[in-house]
Design a protein around this motif. Sequence first.
Motif, PDB file in Angstrom:
ATOM      1  N   MET A   1       0.845  -1.200   0.000  1.00 17.57           N
ATOM      2  CA  MET A   1       0.000   0.000   0.000  1.00 17.57           C
ATOM      3  C   MET A   1       0.880   1.250   0.000  1.00 17.57           C
ATOM      4  N   LYS A   2       0.433   2.239  -0.765  1.00 15.62           N
ATOM      5  CA  LYS A   2       1.244   3.462  -0.850  1.00 15.62           C
ATOM      6  C   LYS A   2       0.441   4.678  -0.411  1.00 15.62           C
ATOM      7  N   THR A   3       1.040   5.508   0.413  1.00 12.99           N
ATOM      8  CA  THR A   3       0.463   6.799   0.779  1.00 12.99           C
ATOM      9  C   THR A   3       1.370   7.859   0.164  1.00 12.99           C
ATOM     10  N   VAL A   4       0.807   8.696  -0.698  1.00 13.88           N
ATOM     11  CA  VAL A   4       1.618   9.711  -1.377  1.00 13.88           C
ATOM     12  C   VAL A   4       1.338  11.079  -0.759  1.00 13.88           C
ATOM     13  N   LEU A   5       2.397  11.744  -0.317  1.00 11.84           N
ATOM     14  CA  LEU A   5       2.274  13.105   0.222  1.00 11.84           C
ATOM     15  C   LEU A   5       3.135  14.022  -0.640  1.00 11.84           C
ATOM     16  N   SER A   6       2.894  15.334  -0.531  1.00 15.01           N
ATOM     17  CA  SER A   6       3.761  16.226  -1.296  1.00 15.01           C
ATOM     18  C   SER A   6       3.961  17.560  -0.615  1.00 15.01           C
ATOM     19  N   GLY A   7       5.082  18.171  -0.971  1.00 14.39           N
ATOM     20  CA  GLY A   7       5.357  19.548  -0.577  1.00 14.39           C
ATOM     21  C   GLY A   7       4.910  20.435  -1.735  1.00 14.39           C
ATOM     22  N   ARG A   8       5.604  21.552  -1.959  1.00 18.01           N
ATOM     23  CA  ARG A   8       5.223  22.394  -3.099  1.00 18.01           C
ATOM     24  C   ARG A   8       5.276  21.584  -4.395  1.00 18.01           C
ATOM     25  N   THR A   9       6.387  20.840  -4.591  1.00 14.95           N
ATOM     26  CA  THR A   9       6.492  19.984  -5.786  1.00 14.95           C
ATOM     27  C   THR A   9       6.962  18.578  -5.419  1.00 14.95           C
ATOM     28  N   ALA A  10       7.772  18.455  -4.391  1.00 14.30           N
ATOM     29  CA  ALA A  10       8.397  17.166  -4.060  1.00 14.30           C
ATOM     30  C   ALA A  10       7.367  16.169  -3.551  1.00 14.30           C
ATOM     31  N   GLU A  11       7.431  14.956  -4.089  1.00 12.17           N
ATOM     32  CA  GLU A  11       6.527  13.889  -3.651  1.00 12.17           C
ATOM     33  C   GLU A  11       7.269  12.927  -2.734  1.00 12.17           C
ATOM     34  N   VAL A  12       6.604  12.477  -1.695  1.00 12.30           N
ATOM     35  CA  VAL A  12       7.172  11.439  -0.837  1.00 12.30           C
ATOM     36  C   VAL A  12       6.189  10.280  -0.831  1.00 12.30           C
ATOM     37  N   ILE A  13       6.691   9.094  -1.149  1.00 15.71           N
ATOM     38  CA  ILE A  13       5.832   7.909  -1.161  1.00 15.71           C
ATOM     39  C   ILE A  13       6.155   7.055   0.054  1.00 15.71           C
ATOM     40  N   VAL A 108      -3.590  27.371   3.697  1.00 12.46           N
ATOM     41  CA  VAL A 108      -2.442  28.080   3.115  1.00 12.46           C
ATOM     42  C   VAL A 108      -1.339  27.123   2.655  1.00 12.46           C
ATOM     43  N   SER A 109      -1.492  25.824   2.945  1.00 10.12           N
ATOM     44  CA  SER A 109      -0.387  24.920   2.641  1.00 10.12           C
ATOM     45  C   SER A 109      -0.409  24.481   1.187  1.00 10.12           C
ATOM     46  N   ALA A 110       0.777  24.224   0.672  1.00  7.39           N
ATOM     47  CA  ALA A 110       0.905  23.686  -0.681  1.00  7.39           C
ATOM     48  C   ALA A 110       0.978  22.166  -0.592  1.00  7.39           C
ATOM     49  N   GLY A 111       0.658  21.496  -1.697  1.00 10.99           N
ATOM     50  CA  GLY A 111       0.851  20.049  -1.765  1.00 10.99           C
ATOM     51  C   GLY A 111      -0.173  19.278  -0.951  1.00 10.99           C
ATOM     52  N   LYS A 112       0.216  18.069  -0.578  1.00 10.74           N
ATOM     53  CA  LYS A 112      -0.687  17.193   0.182  1.00 10.74           C
ATOM     54  C   LYS A 112      -0.074  16.911   1.548  1.00 10.74           C
ATOM     55  N   CYS A 113      -0.765  17.390   2.578  1.00 14.99           N
ATOM     56  CA  CYS A 113      -0.266  17.263   3.960  1.00 14.99           C
ATOM     57  C   CYS A 113      -0.843  16.030   4.631  1.00 14.99           C
ATOM     58  N   LEU A 114      -0.297  15.777   5.810  1.00 13.02           N
ATOM     59  CA  LEU A 114      -0.788  14.745   6.703  1.00 13.02           C
ATOM     60  C   LEU A 114      -1.361  15.481   7.917  1.00 13.02           C
ATOM     61  N   ILE A 115      -2.534  15.058   8.403  1.00  8.11           N
ATOM     62  CA  ILE A 115      -3.075  15.609   9.646  1.00  8.11           C
ATOM     63  C   ILE A 115      -2.750  14.622  10.752  1.00  8.11           C
ATOM     64  N   ASN A 116      -1.990  15.067  11.744  1.00  8.73           N
ATOM     65  CA  ASN A 116      -1.607  14.183  12.846  1.00  8.73           C
ATOM     66  C   ASN A 116      -2.708  14.145  13.912  1.00  8.73           C
ATOM     67  N   SER A 117      -2.689  13.069  14.698  1.00 11.58           N
ATOM     68  CA  SER A 117      -3.492  12.969  15.927  1.00 11.58           C
ATOM     69  C   SER A 117      -5.007  12.983  15.740  1.00 11.58           C
ATOM     70  N   VAL A 118      -5.499  12.467  14.616  1.00 14.04           N
ATOM     71  CA  VAL A 118      -6.926  12.149  14.532  1.00 14.04           C
ATOM     72  C   VAL A 118      -7.090  10.911  15.420  1.00 14.04           C
ATOM     73  N   ASN A 119      -8.195  10.810  16.158  1.00 11.32           N
ATOM     74  CA  ASN A 119      -8.374   9.599  16.961  1.00 11.32           C
ATOM     75  C   ASN A 119      -9.807   9.101  16.850  1.00 11.32           C
ATOM     76  N   GLY A 120     -10.088   7.997  17.540  1.00 12.74           N
ATOM     77  CA  GLY A 120     -11.395   7.356  17.397  1.00 12.74           C
ATOM     78  C   GLY A 120     -12.522   8.011  18.183  1.00 12.74           C
ATOM     79  N   LYS A 121     -12.239   9.113  18.893  1.00 10.89           N
ATOM     80  CA  LYS A 121     -13.313   9.822  19.607  1.00 10.89           C
ATOM     81  C   LYS A 121     -14.240  10.475  18.593  1.00 10.89           C
ATOM     82  N   GLU A 122     -15.535  10.425  18.884  1.00  9.62           N
ATOM     83  CA  GLU A 122     -16.523  11.036  17.976  1.00  9.62           C
ATOM     84  C   GLU A 122     -16.158  12.478  17.642  1.00  9.62           C
ATOM     85  N   GLU A 123     -15.768  13.206  18.699  1.00 12.33           N
ATOM     86  CA  GLU A 123     -15.455  14.623  18.522  1.00 12.33           C
ATOM     87  C   GLU A 123     -14.339  14.826  17.489  1.00 12.33           C
TER      88      GLU A 123
END
Length: 280
Positions: A1-13, A108-123
């Motif tokens: 499985m691959k998760t692709v993220l990016s900065g302004r142009t650089a891709e990280v797989i 305001v961010s460029a590319g594709k970010c990661l959101i940290n610390s999502v959890n299983g709480k409904e909220e």
Amino acid sequence: MKTVLSGRTAEVIIDTDGPVVIIGESINPTRRRKLVSSLQEGDFSYVLELAASQIKAGADILDVNVGYPGVDDAKLLPEVVIAIQDNFDIPLCLDSPNPSAIESALKVSAGKCLINSVNGKEESLRALIPVAKEYGAAIIGLCMDDDGITNDPEKRVSIIEKIIDRAVAAGIRAEDVIADPLAMAVSAEPQACVITLETIRLVHRKLGQNITMGASNISFGLPDRESLNSAFMTLAVYCGVTCPIANPEKTAAVARAADLVLGRDDYAIRFVEYFQSRNS
Ligand code: THG
């Protein structure tokens, strides 16, 4: 499985069959008072220094957390994101207890970010999954929920499954959910590392997700943290961790060594390149 993220142009797989990807941990006010004080004075030089040194040491992605009592991170987080992305082409992993800070940073961010610390709480699910979908971000799902943190690896896995189900139902791809099995201090709970390793193994086998963890959490309160962290990191990578949150200055060498030992670095090309770049 691959998760692709990016900065302004650089891709990280991040690839479950590929080499370890390091999420640099250092842009975090815990134990770094200077980060908060410099940013509150409108001085971005220290945060940019932390970014530069982590990238030089081998970080592929940067975790960005400026949450601290008294800090308005809905204002500050986007400013820091802009400052980093004006200077470095690297994907970011955004962390804040405040969902509106995450949203204003994603705006305001460029590319594709990661959101940290999502959890299983409904909220958490209600606040952050729609934001991830809207801005095309991937998420890190922590295996804790309204009942807290369980020591049962199967139950930890079921929380990850719930987060994936909710994300997929909202139109997010399953590969854009990175699992966090929760690495915790072994000084406080003797079985902490074993529980985490078993959770990693189960997530890897049953779900096939990419897996992160706070790699240095396990050694809080103990001497020789580096040896402990190295031992744990190697075992965790063997079980299925692909993108630890760590200090690259201390863990990049272990990551490159684990890749080589696990047959993910043919002819030791990356291992040798890493040591050449470190000594140059
Ligand atoms: N999971 C997820 N996110 C996380 C964590 C996790 N974010 C926070 C934390 N845990 C991981 N990040 C940090 C950031 C800074 C420090 C530790 C973990 C830190 N460490 C000491 C220092 O720099 O002085 C010691 C570092 C070392 O010994 O290498 O400040 O679990 N999803």
